[in-house]
Design an enzyme around this catalytic site. Sequence first.
Site, PDB file in Angstrom:
ATOM      1  N   HIS A   1       0.826  -1.207   0.000  1.00  0.00           N
ATOM      2  CA  HIS A   1       0.000   0.000   0.000  1.00  0.00           C
ATOM      3  C   HIS A   1       0.862   1.260   0.000  1.00  0.00           C
ATOM      4  O   HIS A   1       0.567   2.225  -0.683  1.00  0.00           O
ATOM      5  CB  HIS A   1      -0.899  -0.042   1.237  1.00  0.00           C
ATOM      6  CG  HIS A   1      -1.825   1.110   1.371  1.00  0.00           C
ATOM      7  ND1 HIS A   1      -3.007   1.187   0.670  1.00  0.00           N
ATOM      8  CD2 HIS A   1      -1.762   2.235   2.130  1.00  0.00           C
ATOM      9  CE1 HIS A   1      -3.631   2.307   0.998  1.00  0.00           C
ATOM     10  NE2 HIS A   1      -2.898   2.964   1.867  1.00  0.00           N
TER      11      HIS A   1
ATOM     12  N   HIS B   1     -10.559   2.172  -1.046  1.00  0.00           N
ATOM     13  CA  HIS B   1     -10.821   1.720   0.325  1.00  0.00           C
ATOM     14  C   HIS B   1     -11.628   0.438   0.239  1.00  0.00           C
ATOM     15  O   HIS B   1     -12.714   0.331   0.788  1.00  0.00           O
ATOM     16  CB  HIS B   1     -11.527   2.807   1.138  1.00  0.00           C
ATOM     17  CG  HIS B   1     -10.825   3.117   2.415  1.00  0.00           C
ATOM     18  ND1 HIS B   1     -11.451   3.213   3.623  1.00  0.00           N
ATOM     19  CD2 HIS B   1      -9.505   3.305   2.664  1.00  0.00           C
ATOM     20  CE1 HIS B   1     -10.550   3.471   4.558  1.00  0.00           C
ATOM     21  NE2 HIS B   1      -9.367   3.539   4.013  1.00  0.00           N
TER      22      HIS B   1
END
Lengths: 275, 761
Positions: free
Chosen positions: B49, B99
């Site tokens: 990430h 998300h």
Amino acid sequence: MKSVPLVAVIQFPGSNCEYETKRGILNSGMDSCIYRWNQCRELRDSQPDAYVLPGGFSFQDRVRAGAVAAKERIMDLVFSEAAGGKPVLGICNGAQILVESGMVPGWERGRIESALAANHISGRSGYLSRWVFLHVAAKAQQICPWLGKTGNGIIPLPIAHAEGRFVFSEENRERASSSAALKYCDEKGIESSDYPVNPNGSFLNLAGIMNDRGNVLAMMPHPERAFWMWQLPPWIPGEWGDRRDQSLRSGSHADTKGPGSLFFMSLADHFRGER
Amino acid sequence: MSLSDELKEAIRHRSLAMTLEEAEKLAGYVGRMPTPLELHLFDTMWSEHCSYKSSRSVLKLLPTHASSVVVGPGEDAGIVKFADHDGFSWDLVVAHESHNHPSQVLPVEGAATGIGGIVRDVYCMGARVTGSLDLLRFGDPLGNSGEKSRAICRGVVEGIWKYGNALGVPNLGGDTRFHEGYDDNCLVNVVSLGFVRHDRIVHSFVPAEAHEEQYVLILVGKPTDDTGFGGATFASADLKDESEKGAVQVADPFLKRVLSEANLNVLDFLFDRGIKFGFKDLGAGGIACVTSELAAHGNLGIEVNLDLVPVSIPDLPSEVIACAETQERYGLAVPEWISAEVLEIYNEKYEMPRLFPGAGATVIGTFTGEPFYRVLHRGKEVANTPVEYITEGIVYDRNWEPSPVPVIEPDSRPCHPPLDLKRMLLSVDGASRSPVWSYYDSEVQGITHFRPGEADACVIVPIPGCRAGLAVSGDGNPWIGELDPFLAGAHAVGEAVRNVVATGATPIAATDCLNYGNPEKADVFWQFRQGVEGIAAACMELGLEGEEPLPIVSGNVSFYNQSSKGGAVPPSPIVAVFGRIDDFTKSTDISLKEPGNLIILVGDRKDELGGSLYYRTCIGHRGGRVPAFRGKLEREMARFVLACCEAGISRSVHDISDGGMILAAAEMAIASRPDARRGIVFDTEMLDPVILYSETPGYLIEMSRESWDAIENKPEFLSVAGRVTDEFRIASSRWKMDLLEILEDHTSRLDRIIWREEVTE
């Protein structure tokens, strides 16, 4: 009164429509300033000619929408100014604050006679954004400084709220009717209590109510979001739809005022009349 | 126990995502067994990430430079020049994130924090945030996991409205798509945009002045708790089950709204005083990342004292205080001498401690000349590492292996236009999105010109008094993705460009979010490479400003989007394109206007119906031959559409995508005024499924016959398809389809399926 009227916009923690509301006032030829919730002294010292409580989610809608802001110290000042006859407008969350403070309908000083409850739509809950149509009650047009120039036409404005249903006790039906300022109707001006003409189940199709004197107006629709013609959706029917098409054709689309401007221009006109 | 065993044990018992090799590398850097805080900090920094360790080498393919780019990928958000007004230059700030995992596990909170995180990225560049978009991908609401998919869709929409509406950022739409490939792993991509005065751009590192005078680190916002601990790691691994809820943060739009107002006040105060500062939001890795990055990118060290951090839960371990991802926090690097005045703005003027228990601004660290990242807690040193290692990052070259999908076309293609159109208009993909949008506030801030659905892209007028309009659209088609991952990338750019162009705006920048499965699998990594190559190819062709490419200025990679059973989501490159129109009053919507006007078809229809809405909905086949990407043609068509808009001759414009020309025509009719209903009658029989349903890129333009006749040297890709009528129907010489009878169904279809659970056919 000041040579250019000063309209105070009160910013509570969680307000979010204060800047465009201020622009609407300025674009109506009045002066405007945003005061934070804890700037009581600054607000008093600047002696505004009118007050606007803008939309948003003051204090996170804790307890009920508007309930906490209504108890803030700055509201004492707004309350006494309203009692003295100064024009006060509450838009959306601002309307919720006015209701929670008892300023509208204001039949008895300090008593809360109405509520803005959760939208009531069969099979749907939560927030609702959509354009609605309104007409202005005749009496309101005469006595309310925010409505003097609204005319007899149908006014399209957007709503955006989860708690916008005016509630009165049934025994107050008649009195509530006399406090009516704005009512939901269809594009042709016909009232109905059915969704979506009445978008939230509001009592008597009320979209806005005022106090007896008419200087305090609480409305759920957002006039500042329809101040300019270019803010109207392309599909708006009726007179305002025609006017929108016309302003597009004539090349004046950027600067032509829309239906929401009527509320602010009414106030400017009211002050001109006083002077 | 050997160091290696100790590291292994730490990885296991702390549920770290790092490999043993990575842990050994870290131990080498610090010259001992790393502390728990160091392990968690580097676990975050080296997570997929944050580090882009798998993707970085491939992302180099994307064009990121153009003369309009002010800040490209690398900081929290990208910045491009937008417009000059009233003596100031205004820049557009954009960011794009996913998300996905949090939204699958806790849809309301996951979607809410998705917006919360992305707007912070734009705010921290010094901008006012003026819009957000949500690109949503859910499982099939009528499929085997329909009940779960519907619940996730409801939850995500609720999270978006509860957060976004309260924050006061207009929602500029985005898109919502359904595909069974997302049954176990929804995608929630969020785009945020804002505007900043060019001379007031803020950077996320401590300024050079900090070498000369003492700078301190102010932490502001919500008190720290244990939410989101391990969040970045969570986003960088397979979604195993739904027990990982602790890794999802809890958002608070109320606090964020007050904090945003206070921040703008503080930034103005610092700019007005001519003070240099650094500002960064807290996202992945929390305090540890923001403090170390602010220092490292400014070539300084920092000493952080965790005892000074306001917490809402007592006795949290050091690594939790340092690495939890509590929402609504920022880090601010300012000279020590001004810090008291800054604290006063947050704590007194905006009364943050009164409005939210424990919230406020506090000095928690001091920058140091020695380039070390040191953290103290309860009298102990809990981290001490050279700052250079923190931002160094790591890169992997992943293996890839082509795994193309064989092209299989259906045997026959029956064509019953009225019936087909009806099926498509009432399918979950063809139904009106207005039930979703009705929850969103698209008009707060009073800058919205076209709301979602009114035009192909939302258009806002962001700078009061300035006529420059911004158009924005986000796109990505999973049905193309599963058939051809390269074309999925190319068409994601192409469609977003078309949507922006259809309003009359010229694309100036793009962002991407690349959603794929496990990159350690060679076929998945190939899909990813293909998607990036597709985006790059399209961006090289579709820069419409001069000869430059359309620059990708910000973006995100989201891997490990797959179910516990191991099936990856369809390759899902999602692209947002931002366009500028110098005079917003010239922008075009999709609603039909004038009976008698011509409908001009831009772009010949080709036999390439693979993945089309017609195949899926009307003959139950996904097909194989998807529309080719013809960059040069796309570019010429876009130039033509923009020229028509500039000349003021286009009365309405709609791009051709899902459902082909017939659905585009129907949508233009449905958008017409209810008191002036319009329809289209085609000039020919219209019984060819290729002409009617092919999703070959193109546009429909409404213009008067005089305007059409006045166009000289008409390009070959133009033809007259039909004309506007005052009957609310789509028709040809052989058939007609009245729209009034399906209007209510089309408009309420998603509401009935998703919210009212009316799912029996």
